[in-house]
Design an enzyme around this catalytic site. Structure first.
Site, PDB file in Angstrom:
ATOM      1  N   ASP A   1    -121.707 -75.598  91.293  1.00  0.00           N
ATOM      2  CA  ASP A   1    -120.909 -76.831  91.248  1.00  0.00           C
ATOM      3  C   ASP A   1    -121.794 -78.057  91.482  1.00  0.00           C
ATOM      4  O   ASP A   1    -121.310 -79.164  91.652  1.00  0.00           O
ATOM      5  CB  ASP A   1    -119.755 -76.788  92.271  1.00  0.00           C
ATOM      6  CG  ASP A   1    -120.267 -76.833  93.706  1.00  0.00           C
ATOM      7  OD1 ASP A   1    -121.502 -76.697  93.912  1.00  0.00           O
ATOM      8  OD2 ASP A   1    -119.456 -77.010  94.626  1.00  0.00           O
TER       9      ASP A   1
ATOM     10  N   GLU B   1    -134.567 -83.878 119.036  1.00  0.00           N
ATOM     11  CA  GLU B   1    -135.324 -84.818 118.203  1.00  0.00           C
ATOM     12  C   GLU B   1    -135.559 -86.062 119.040  1.00  0.00           C
ATOM     13  O   GLU B   1    -134.619 -86.813 119.308  1.00  0.00           O
ATOM     14  CB  GLU B   1    -134.532 -85.177 116.945  1.00  0.00           C
ATOM     15  CG  GLU B   1    -135.330 -86.065 116.010  1.00  0.00           C
ATOM     16  CD  GLU B   1    -134.493 -86.923 115.068  1.00  0.00           C
ATOM     17  OE1 GLU B   1    -135.002 -87.312 114.020  1.00  0.00           O
ATOM     18  OE2 GLU B   1    -133.328 -87.231 115.399  1.00  0.00           O
TER      19      GLU B   1
ATOM     20  N   ASP C   1    -129.861 -83.728 117.126  1.00  0.00           N
ATOM     21  CA  ASP C   1    -130.150 -84.933 116.353  1.00  0.00           C
ATOM     22  C   ASP C   1    -130.167 -86.182 117.238  1.00  0.00           C
ATOM     23  O   ASP C   1    -129.274 -86.362 118.078  1.00  0.00           O
ATOM     24  CB  ASP C   1    -129.059 -85.092 115.282  1.00  0.00           C
ATOM     25  CG  ASP C   1    -129.299 -86.272 114.388  1.00  0.00           C
ATOM     26  OD1 ASP C   1    -130.254 -86.230 113.615  1.00  0.00           O
ATOM     27  OD2 ASP C   1    -128.525 -87.259 114.483  1.00  0.00           O
TER      28      ASP C   1
ATOM     29  N   HIS D   1    -136.692 -83.381 106.650  1.00  0.00           N
ATOM     30  CA  HIS D   1    -135.946 -84.087 105.606  1.00  0.00           C
ATOM     31  C   HIS D   1    -136.061 -85.605 105.726  1.00  0.00           C
ATOM     32  O   HIS D   1    -135.510 -86.325 104.910  1.00  0.00           O
ATOM     33  CB  HIS D   1    -134.475 -83.673 105.693  1.00  0.00           C
ATOM     34  CG  HIS D   1    -133.886 -84.035 107.026  1.00  0.00           C
ATOM     35  ND1 HIS D   1    -134.224 -83.379 108.186  1.00  0.00           N
ATOM     36  CD2 HIS D   1    -133.037 -85.013 107.393  1.00  0.00           C
ATOM     37  CE1 HIS D   1    -133.592 -83.941 109.196  1.00  0.00           C
ATOM     38  NE2 HIS D   1    -132.853 -84.941 108.746  1.00  0.00           N
ATOM     39  N   ASP D   2    -136.738 -86.090 106.760  1.00  0.00           N
ATOM     40  CA  ASP D   2    -136.893 -87.538 106.948  1.00  0.00           C
ATOM     41  C   ASP D   2    -138.272 -88.035 106.527  1.00  0.00           C
ATOM     42  O   ASP D   2    -138.635 -89.180 106.813  1.00  0.00           O
ATOM     43  CB  ASP D   2    -136.677 -87.912 108.424  1.00  0.00           C
ATOM     44  CG  ASP D   2    -135.250 -87.667 108.878  1.00  0.00           C
ATOM     45  OD1 ASP D   2    -134.336 -87.754 108.038  1.00  0.00           O
ATOM     46  OD2 ASP D   2    -135.050 -87.387 110.071  1.00  0.00           O
TER      47      ASP D   2
ATOM     48  N   ASP E   1    -124.772 -74.744  99.013  1.00  0.00           N
ATOM     49  CA  ASP E   1    -123.665 -74.290  99.858  1.00  0.00           C
ATOM     50  C   ASP E   1    -124.096 -73.164 100.796  1.00  0.00           C
ATOM     51  O   ASP E   1    -125.218 -72.669 100.723  1.00  0.00           O
ATOM     52  CB  ASP E   1    -122.470 -73.871  98.988  1.00  0.00           C
ATOM     53  CG  ASP E   1    -122.903 -73.003  97.818  1.00  0.00           C
ATOM     54  OD1 ASP E   1    -123.727 -72.113  98.047  1.00  0.00           O
ATOM     55  OD2 ASP E   1    -122.444 -73.245  96.682  1.00  0.00           O
TER      56      ASP E   1
ATOM     57  N   ASP F   1    -127.650 -78.091 113.323  1.00  0.00           N
ATOM     58  CA  ASP F   1    -127.984 -79.461 113.703  1.00  0.00           C
ATOM     59  C   ASP F   1    -126.770 -80.008 114.451  1.00  0.00           C
ATOM     60  O   ASP F   1    -125.659 -79.986 113.906  1.00  0.00           O
ATOM     61  CB  ASP F   1    -128.197 -80.276 112.421  1.00  0.00           C
ATOM     62  CG  ASP F   1    -129.359 -81.210 112.506  1.00  0.00           C
ATOM     63  OD1 ASP F   1    -129.399 -81.985 113.471  1.00  0.00           O
ATOM     64  OD2 ASP F   1    -130.212 -81.189 111.601  1.00  0.00           O
TER      65      ASP F   1
ATOM     66  N   ASP G   1    -127.441 -73.398  95.371  1.00  0.00           N
ATOM     67  CA  ASP G   1    -126.070 -73.618  94.921  1.00  0.00           C
ATOM     68  C   ASP G   1    -125.528 -72.305  94.361  1.00  0.00           C
ATOM     69  O   ASP G   1    -125.898 -71.897  93.262  1.00  0.00           O
ATOM     70  CB  ASP G   1    -126.154 -74.713  93.833  1.00  0.00           C
ATOM     71  CG  ASP G   1    -124.837 -75.020  93.178  1.00  0.00           C
ATOM     72  OD1 ASP G   1    -123.810 -74.509  93.645  1.00  0.00           O
ATOM     73  OD2 ASP G   1    -124.853 -75.780  92.182  1.00  0.00           O
TER      74      ASP G   1
ATOM     75  N   ASN H   1    -122.383 -71.439  93.525  1.00  0.00           N
ATOM     76  CA  ASN H   1    -121.262 -71.443  92.576  1.00  0.00           C
ATOM     77  C   ASN H   1    -121.429 -72.466  91.451  1.00  0.00           C
ATOM     78  O   ASN H   1    -120.469 -72.830  90.779  1.00  0.00           O
ATOM     79  CB  ASN H   1    -119.942 -71.688  93.330  1.00  0.00           C
ATOM     80  CG  ASN H   1    -119.981 -72.999  94.106  1.00  0.00           C
ATOM     81  OD1 ASN H   1    -120.992 -73.711  94.068  1.00  0.00           O
ATOM     82  ND2 ASN H   1    -118.914 -73.333  94.804  1.00  0.00           N
TER      83      ASN H   1
END
Ligand code: GLC
Length: 551
Positions: free
Chosen positions: A24, A255, A199, A332-333, A28, A97, A20, A22
């Site tokens: 927030d 995938e 994907d 990530h799965d 990003d 992706d 991150d 910035n």
């Protein structure tokens, strides 16, 4: 067979929780740019960036509402251009992706299709009339634990979605739609992206008879064959390749997931007539059955090392010389691999062992962010901490059959949220948002790993360097051969090219008496300080591993 995408080590970035810039509270694109030197230093040559397109983020960006723009939370198109330029100057390729199977339900096409009787976009999706009793068109169940059909009262029709209801499936039979999706792909390639991870690509074609799957009762039936690897799909892919991919020097990784055999994988990616350069399969990710078995206690879930080896061997044997594979422990799965095949009580030893086992095997390795510092599963304390749409659906489905404690235990072991906590950069990290920061960040973080010579990160750096340089030919192009194949605890293999190297990895948290000790071999990497030999036998301590050159 020298192709750049075979030679590199890949790294997957899940943008919302990577870095991150910035403060927030949300990762990003500038945050990615800021870490490119870090990745370069790690030896990474290719990054796969998860979806950053405009999206309501029901499924963390896989629900795209605008394929041509960047979601505000990630930055701007200019940030993307800067990131691509910087990556290029550092010699890092970047793939995006690409989500071709569905859009978000907030995509303007879908909104129009649901509201306008004459909408040309109606046929961009799969709408069906209710059945004779006014119910859903059939009994198919999707990947996220719900019916694939959702009703739109305004037009008295159901639409199909094999993932969540906020992700309506596109109708690839429609020629115009296909052209729209090719345009999207060209747009990003023209901007300088080096290719795509595609994907859910196995699911573009559906069984258009829409007949019910065989059911025991009136239950929903999970039968992915109705929407996976179907014949028509390969026609679309052929066209996609001819119209788009063939015109670029890009890499493509499909995938194809849990429903593909090696034969099917070859259809997608064989050197001669395939459509992609590689396909991800899930076989080796779920060997210990951590997923899909809520009834099993944690202690019953033990990796069957023999099976795991045979799975890797099968993929290698069936594919060698015909196609190329990506290699990975998790994305990530999946849950974190240290928690799944390793052991958090032996974090250092097991994370290093898993890294070494993967890096020299065969194919292009992909490291998932945080794997290089041994990040582990998140200890969610209550069910309301789960954010993933799939986890939420599982909770809803199981809540009447299981206790909260049982569901919590299951999801803490298997949920996708485990890989979606914040990347742990330092012990002073401040969590500005509502993503989860694993409570172990004080001890498991990049900053401390960089300082510690013996850290997991420094071990990864060395093995990646060995793969990129001194043992490149053996690691990338060597012949793979399992050795001590029947051993139930140790994963050992050789890679043979000009030199002969050998990896020996103990997958257990106990001592294993391995084999006769052979002293003339050269130890290149080792995750313990000394060699343990008892009665002339090499003894392997918990998660001990060696990379050896056979002289
Ligand atoms: C893929 C992604 C997953 C996503 C799904 C739907 O499997 O890896 O995260 O939920 O497709 O797009």
């Amino acid at each position: 067979m020298g192709k750049w995408w075979k030679d590199v080590v890949g790294y997957q970035i899940y943008p919302s929780v990577f870095n991150d810039s910035n403060n927030d509270g949300h990762g990003d694109i500038n945050g990615i740019s800021d870490k490119l030197e870090y990745l370069k230093d790690l030896g990474i040559g290719l990054i796969w960036v998860g979806p950053i397109y405009r999206s309501p983020k029901v499924d963390n960006g896989y629900d795209v509402s605008d394929f041509y723009n960047i979601d505000e939370s990630y930055g701007t198109l200019d940030d993307v251009k800067n990131m691509l330029a910087k990556a290029k100057s550092l010699g890092i390729r970047v793939i995006f992706d690409l989500v071709l199977n569905h859009t978000s339900s907030k995509h303007e096409w879908f909104i129009d299709a649901c509201n306008n009787v004459d909408s040309k976009y109606r046929d961009y999706y799969i709408f069906k009339d209710p059945n004779d009793e006014g119910g859903r068109p059939n009994n198919w169940k999707g990947f996220f634990e719900e019916s694939v059909w959702t009703y739109v009262p305004k037009i008295n029709k159901y639409y199909m979605h094999i993932f969540s209801k906020e992700m309506p499936d596109l109708n690839w039979d429609n020629k115009e739609l296909r052209q729209e999706m090719y345009k999207v792909a060209r747009y990003w390639l023209d901007m300088g992206v080096d290719g795509f991870r595609l994907d859910a690509i196995a699911h573009l074609a559906k069984d258009k008879t829409f007949r019910d799957s065989k059911a025991y009762k009136d239950d929903l039936v999970y039968d992915p064959s109705k929407f996976s690897n179907r014949k028509e799909l390969f026609k679309y892919l052929k066209e996609f390749k001819k119209e788009v991919l063939d015109h670029y020097d890009c890499v493509t990784i499909g995938e194809v997931g849990g429903c593909a055999t090696t034969d099917e994988a070859l259809k997608y990616s064989n050197y001669k007539t395939g459509y992609f350069n590689m396909v991800f399969n899930f076989d080796t990710c779920w060997e210990n059955g951590a997923y899909g078995s809520i009834d099993k206690s944690d202690s019953e879930i033990k990796t069957n090392v023999y099976n795991l080896k045979l799975l890797f061997e099968k993929w290698y044997k069936d594919i060698d010389e015909k196609a190329w594979l990506p290699l990975y422990w998790l994305n990530h799965d999946h849950p974190r691999v240290v928690s799944q095949y390793g052991d958090i009580y032996y974090r250092k030893e097991s994370a290093k062992m898993l890294g070494l086992t993967l890096l020299f095997m065969y194919g292009t390795p992909f490291i998932y962010q945080g794997e290089e510092i041994g990040m582990s599963n998140v200890n969610h304390k209550s069910l309301d901490m789960f954010k993933d749409v799939n986890a939420v659906n599982i909770i809803n489905e199981y809540k009447d059959k299981y206790t909260e404690k049982e569901i919590l235990r299951f999801l803490n072991r298997a949920s996708r949220d485990n890989a979606r906590s914040l990347m742990q950069w330092s012990s002073n990290q401040v969590n500005h948002g509502d993503f989860y920061l694993n409570e172990n960040y004080k001890v498991v973080n990049v900053e401390d790993n960089l300082k510690d010579k013996d850290s997991i990160l420094n071990f990864y750096k060395k093995i990646i360097d060995l793969r990129n340089n001194e043992y490149h030919d053996e690691a990338v192009y060597g012949k793979f051969k399992l050795i001590y194949r029947k051993n139930k605890d140790v994963f050992a293999y050789q890679k043979i090219k000009d030199k002969k190297i050998m990896v020996i990895s103990n997958f257990r948290d106990y001592i294993v008496n391995f084999r006769d000790y052979v002293s003339e071999n050269k130890i290149i990497m080792h995750n313990y300080k000394d060699v343990m030999v008892v009665n002339n036998k090499l003894v392997l301590r918990p998660f001990e591993c060696y990379l050896i050159e056979i002289i």
